[in-house]
Scaffold this active site. Sequence first.
Site, PDB file in Angstrom:
ATOM      1  N   SER A   1      46.413  35.767  48.433  1.00 47.25           N
ATOM      2  CA  SER A   1      45.912  34.424  48.832  1.00 47.25           C
ATOM      3  C   SER A   1      46.080  34.314  50.463  1.00 47.25           C
ATOM      4  O   SER A   1      45.278  33.553  51.118  1.00 47.25           O
ATOM      5  CB  SER A   1      46.663  33.435  48.362  1.00 47.25           C
TER       6      SER A   1
ATOM      7  N   ASP B   1      42.771  40.650  43.565  1.00 49.03           N
ATOM      8  CA  ASP B   1      43.036  39.252  43.313  1.00 49.03           C
ATOM      9  C   ASP B   1      42.203  38.427  44.689  1.00 49.03           C
ATOM     10  O   ASP B   1      42.279  37.341  44.550  1.00 49.03           O
ATOM     11  CB  ASP B   1      44.118  38.824  43.243  1.00 49.03           C
TER      12      ASP B   1
ATOM     13  N   LYS C   1      48.149  31.223  42.632  1.00 49.72           N
ATOM     14  CA  LYS C   1      47.512  31.257  41.429  1.00 49.72           C
ATOM     15  C   LYS C   1      48.156  31.422  40.155  1.00 49.72           C
ATOM     16  O   LYS C   1      49.237  32.263  40.209  1.00 49.72           O
ATOM     17  CB  LYS C   1      46.060  32.188  41.362  1.00 49.72           C
TER      18      LYS C   1
HETATM   19  C1  LIG Z   1      47.667  41.339  37.484  1.00 46.30           C
HETATM   20  C2  LIG Z   1      47.114  40.569  38.530  1.00 46.30           C
HETATM   21  C3  LIG Z   1      46.384  39.585  37.444  1.00 46.30           C
HETATM   22  O1  LIG Z   1      45.775  38.447  38.395  1.00 46.30           O
HETATM   23  O2  LIG Z   1      47.771  39.874  39.352  1.00 46.30           O
HETATM   24  P1  LIG Z   1      49.413  40.128  39.845  1.00 46.30           P
HETATM   25  O3  LIG Z   1      50.354  40.178  38.778  1.00 46.30           O
HETATM   26  O4  LIG Z   1      49.276  41.243  40.936  1.00 46.30           O
HETATM   27  O5  LIG Z   1      49.596  38.588  40.576  1.00 46.30           O
HETATM   28  C4  LIG Z   1      46.023  41.270  39.151  1.00 46.30           C
HETATM   29  O6  LIG Z   1      45.161  42.196  38.134  1.00 46.30           O
HETATM   30  C5  LIG Z   1      46.381  42.576  40.045  1.00 46.30           C
HETATM   31  O7  LIG Z   1      45.736  42.036  41.069  1.00 46.30           O
HETATM   32  P2  LIG Z   1      46.191  42.744  42.561  1.00 46.30           P
HETATM   33  O8  LIG Z   1      47.507  42.395  42.924  1.00 46.30           O
HETATM   34  O9  LIG Z   1      45.260  41.992  43.742  1.00 46.30           O
HETATM   35  O10 LIG Z   1      45.676  44.428  42.307  1.00 46.30           O
HETATM   36  P3  LIG Z   1      45.392  45.558  43.248  1.00 46.30           P
HETATM   37  O11 LIG Z   1      46.236  45.465  44.629  1.00 46.30           O
HETATM   38  O12 LIG Z   1      44.035  45.719  43.396  1.00 46.30           O
HETATM   39  O13 LIG Z   1      45.934  46.666  42.609  1.00 46.30           O
HETATM   40  C6  LIG Z   1      47.342  46.972  42.157  1.00 46.30           C
HETATM   41  C7  LIG Z   1      47.254  48.229  41.333  1.00 46.30           C
HETATM   42  O14 LIG Z   1      47.288  47.496  39.788  1.00 46.30           O
HETATM   43  C8  LIG Z   1      46.570  48.332  39.051  1.00 46.30           C
HETATM   44  N1  LIG Z   1      45.329  47.551  38.742  1.00 46.30           N
HETATM   45  C9  LIG Z   1      44.637  46.440  39.448  1.00 46.30           C
HETATM   46  C10 LIG Z   1      44.008  45.738  38.985  1.00 46.30           C
HETATM   47  C11 LIG Z   1      42.932  46.095  37.813  1.00 46.30           C
HETATM   48  N2  LIG Z   1      41.982  45.663  37.471  1.00 46.30           N
HETATM   49  N3  LIG Z   1      43.276  47.303  37.259  1.00 46.30           N
HETATM   50  C12 LIG Z   1      44.563  48.037  37.487  1.00 46.30           C
HETATM   51  O15 LIG Z   1      44.952  48.891  37.058  1.00 46.30           O
HETATM   52  C13 LIG Z   1      46.088  49.341  39.921  1.00 46.30           C
HETATM   53  O16 LIG Z   1      47.082  50.296  39.316  1.00 46.30           O
HETATM   54  C14 LIG Z   1      46.346  49.137  41.361  1.00 46.30           C
HETATM   55  O17 LIG Z   1      46.497  50.139  42.001  1.00 46.30           O
END
Ligand SMILES: C[C@@](CO)(OP(=O)(O)O)[C@H](O)COP(=O)(O)OP(=O)(O)OC[C@H]1O[C@@H](n2ccc(N)nc2=O)[C@H](O)[C@@H]1O
Length: 289
Positions: A104, A136, A10
């Site tokens: 994913s 995600d 994504k």
């Molecule tokens: C930033 C984003 C944007 O799409 O993506 P990526 O950079 O990871 O792809 C997402 O919010 C990442 O999602 P994901 O990687 O699934 O997050 P999670 O495993 O649930 O959380 C990892 C950490 O990110 C922080 N976290 C995540 C989601 C959220 N809404 N608030 C947070 O503060 C928390 O500290 C959590 O412990």
Amino acid sequence: MKLLVKAPAKINLSLDVLYKRTDGYHELEMVMTTVDLADRLELELLNDDRIVIHSQTRFVPDDDRNLAYKAANLLKDRFNIKSGASITIEKNIPVAAGLAGGSSDAAAVLRGMNKLWDLRLTLDELAELGAEIGSDVSFCVYGGTALAKGRGEIITPLPPPPNCWVVLAKPAIGVSTAEVYEHLNLNEVIHPNTKAMVDAIYQGDYRGICANLSNVLESVTFKYFPKVKHLKDDMKRFGADAVLMSGSGPTVFALVQHDSRMQRLYNGLRGYCHQVYAVRLLGKRNEFS
Ligand SMILES: C[C@@](CO)(OP(=O)(O)O)[C@H](O)COP(=O)(O)OP(=O)(O)OC[C@H]1O[C@@H](n2ccc(N)nc2=O)[C@H](O)[C@@H]1O
Ligand SMILES: Nc1ncnc2c1ncn2[C@@H]1O[C@H](COP(=O)(O)OP(=O)(O)O)[C@@H](O)[C@H]1O
């Protein structure tokens, strides 16, 4: 019985953080869409009780820390399943890149094992389970294009954006999503106009989409890794229509409509960036189940 499933990456077309919640997560408003860069998973039933992960990539754990393992294990526990599963992951999405590769993979396992174990769960039910694995994962269960709220798990589908090229460049930098959220200063951010992005998508307005690309997490990642900001500037100079960092980074993506510009951008970046890909937007739900 074997099943092949695709797990597309994504990108975040816009990413806003509204506030920090009492559970430690951040309340988000994101527009996300899938691109044609995908991991491929081969799923097979095992007669014994194990979940076995096969992966050639050394950056991805092959044990119960793998998000694909967690997904199979969650279904197994929740529905009291006695058989096991073998999961072979062909990793094409860069790891820890802001492209939700692991999420994913988990979503693809939820969809695939739902079939192999004949659980007959709906996509909504799978998305709800996915939220227990990562923020995600729910989006990745549906794929396509969506507005994601809450901590990322409240999904409203959107139509696919107009077709275009997406050139992705991933520098050789490791970014921790948790640390990026932790260092975000909400008093300083300039919030994206999420409504304008959603309207542009509904209207098929490519220029409007380009004009509203925005991600508040850029401010943190650019501060700690100025190379990522330089990469974004270079991609603009190489002729991109618009450029943005995806998720918490460090991948930066460019949107371009014309083949010749895509080629110029791709060639220009390959010289000095670690991993570069030119792919199409997928944007539609479930082209990949
Ligand atoms: C930033 C984003 C944007 O799409 O993506 P990526 O950079 O990871 O792809 C997402 O919010 C990442 O999602 P994901 O990687 O699934 O997050 P999670 O495993 O649930 O959380 C990892 C950490 O990110 C922080 N976290 C995540 C989601 C959220 N809404 N608030 C947070 O503060 C928390 O500290 C959590 O412990
Ligand atoms: N199947 C998987 N694919 C990729 N990474 C995984 C997987 N399972 C667990 N991980 C771990 O999850 C972390 C985040 O990976 P990934 O989903 O690729 O990035 P991002 O959250 O930035 O989109 C990595 O550090 C990796 O070790």
